[in-house]
Structures are given as C-alpha cells and as structure tokens.
Motif scaffolding. Structure first.
Motif, short mmCIF file in Angstrom:
data_model
loop_
_atom_site.label_atom_id
_atom_site.label_comp_id
_atom_site.label_asym_id
_atom_site.label_seq_id
_atom_site.Cartn_x
_atom_site.Cartn_y
_atom_site.Cartn_z
N SER A 291 0.95 -1.15 -0.03
CA SER A 291 0.01 0.03 -0.04
C SER A 291 0.96 1.33 0.01
CB SER A 291 -0.75 0.20 1.15
OG SER A 291 -1.68 -1.09 1.07
N TRP A 292 1.92 1.29 0.72
CA TRP A 292 2.97 2.32 0.68
C TRP A 292 3.43 2.60 -0.64
CZ3 TRP A 292 7.59 3.84 -0.70
CH2 TRP A 292 8.27 4.79 0.24
N LYS B 276 0.79 8.42 5.14
CA LYS B 276 0.67 9.44 6.17
C LYS B 276 2.16 9.50 7.11
CE LYS B 276 -2.37 10.90 9.87
NZ LYS B 276 -3.65 10.97 10.64
N THR C 272 -3.90 7.61 1.06
CA THR C 272 -3.66 8.64 1.88
C THR C 272 -3.14 8.20 3.27
OG1 THR C 272 -5.01 10.08 0.70
CG2 THR C 272 -4.24 10.83 2.77
N GLU C 273 -3.81 7.31 3.82
CA GLU C 273 -3.65 6.77 5.23
C GLU C 273 -2.07 5.95 5.06
OE1 GLU C 273 -3.65 6.10 9.27
OE2 GLU C 273 -4.66 7.79 7.92
N ALA C 274 -1.83 5.17 4.07
CA ALA C 274 -0.66 4.43 3.99
C ALA C 274 0.33 5.35 3.99
CB ALA C 274 -0.82 3.49 2.64
N PRO D 109 -8.61 7.31 0.26
CA PRO D 109 -8.55 7.61 1.41
C PRO D 109 -7.47 6.48 2.08
CG PRO D 109 -10.79 7.88 1.04
CD PRO D 109 -9.98 7.37 -0.13
N GLU D 110 -7.53 5.30 1.74
CA GLU D 110 -6.59 4.22 1.95
C GLU D 110 -5.10 4.63 1.88
OE1 GLU D 110 -10.88 2.82 1.83
OE2 GLU D 110 -9.33 3.68 0.22
N ARG E 146 -4.99 9.85 -4.73
CA ARG E 146 -4.84 8.81 -3.80
C ARG E 146 -6.47 8.79 -3.37
NH1 ARG E 146 0.42 11.34 -1.07
NH2 ARG E 146 1.85 10.66 -2.46
#
Length: 207
Positions: free
Chosen positions: A54-55, A75, A71-73, A68-69, A66
């Motif tokens: 995911s990164w 962050k 963006t979180e990965a 939301p998933e 991106r």
C-alpha cells in the motif's frame, strides 16, 4: 538557532554504547548552543513499520489521485519526511549489526527516501532535494575495527551505505565518529571510548 534531529537506533537501553555517546554529544551541544532546539526520535525502542504494498502504491500515485486508504498508507512517511526536512542538523547513534546498520534504521530510511520529496529523477540522473548545507553526524559502536587500512576494512558496509544514502538525498557533509574495537579487551575498549569522547568534544566545539 538550529533544529537538531537526534535519532537513536539501538534496541538496547543503558547498555547501549551508541546511545550513551549520542546522549553525551546532544547534552553537551545543548549546554553550549542554548538557542537550538532538539527533536528526538528513538527508532530502537519505537520502530517505524517497513514499507509495504500500500505504501508503494501511495508513493507512486499523485496526491490528488490517492484514495483515503492510500492517503492513510503514506501518512506516517509524510510526517517523518516533514520532520526530517525541518531539521538543520542530524545526529545519529548507530550500532554496527552484521557489518551494516540495524534493520530499524533501514525501515526509517525506506520511509523517508521518496521520489518527489527527498530526491528527484531528472534527465541528468538522480538529484537530492534536501538542502546540501545541512550536516549529519553519525556515532557508531562496533565490536571490531573496520577503518581504512585494517584487515577487516572491506567488511564495513555501514559507513559507505550511510554516506551513499544521505548523499542520494543531497546531504554530503557527513561526519563519522567510530567507537570501535569494543570487543577487543578492556584496554582497547577504554582507548576507543576515550577517543570517541574526544571527537565528540571537538564536534561540539567545531561542527
């Protein structure tokens, strides 16, 4: 006034030589540079995660595209890079593990070495994006001696790698203080620690 990013990477606590020496340096530095600020990151006790799929997807997706998933990965990486770029100088305590660096430091490096943030790919090759006027000081602890000219010098993958990866981001002013021969007996250990502490005192005065 400068902002110092102080990073420890040993999983040990009070028994860690690299921690003891980096603490001695930063304490002396704060005593003589009263207006400087210090940000401390303890990777040895509070590691960052390794890069995952995911990164990678997030890193190579434009921010506006991106999910939301994703963006979180990314962050945490963004936060670590912001912290890294906000610093003017870097002090690292790094034990040698199997001729190289601890995996916890490698995980951190993988989080902050990112295209478009700390390096760019240009028509002329790679270009570091970190201000080249910034300075890095690395204090290492080593059981043996791997200095140039010694029989074991070819096994040193620690200093060359760190010089290369910092240089890749644009940081070419990198100083090393090696506390080595720590497993070579009490006399050699004492001499090496005394030399490292003298180098630390000189760094505080001149770095």
């Amino acid at each position: 006034m400068a902002n110092i990013l102080h990073i420890d990477t040993s999983p040990r606590g009070e028994r860690s030589i690299s921690r003891q020496l980096s603490y001695e340096l930063i304490t002396s530095w704060k005593d003589t540079h009263l207006n400087d600020t210090v940000t401390y990151r303890d990777l040895g006790h509070h590691p960052v995660p390794h890069v995952d799929e995911s990164w990678i997807a997030a890193a190579f997706t434009p921010p506006d595209n991106r999910t939301p998933e994703l963006t979180e990965a990314i962050k945490l990486s963004d936060s670590l890079i912001d912290e890294f770029l906000a610093a003017d100088r870097y002090i690292l305590g790094v034990p040698m593990y199997n001729f190289s660096i601890p995996s916890k430091l490698k995980a951190y490096i993988d989080q902050i070495v990112r295209v478009g943030r700390t390096f760019a790919v240009t028509d002329n090759g790679y270009q570091g994006l970190v201000d080249s006027s910034k300075k890095v000081l690395v204090i290492t602890s080593r059981g043996g001696s791997y200095r140039p000219g010694t029989p074991e010098a070819a096994y040193d993958y620690q200093e060359p790698y760190l010089r290369a990866i910092f240089g890749y981001m644009g940081l070419t002013d990198v100083t090393f203080i090696h506390a080595d021969n720590l497993n070579a007996g009490d006399d050699s250990r004492a001499k090496s620690l005394a030399a490292a502490k003298e180098a630390i005192a000189q760094a505080v005065a001149n770095w």
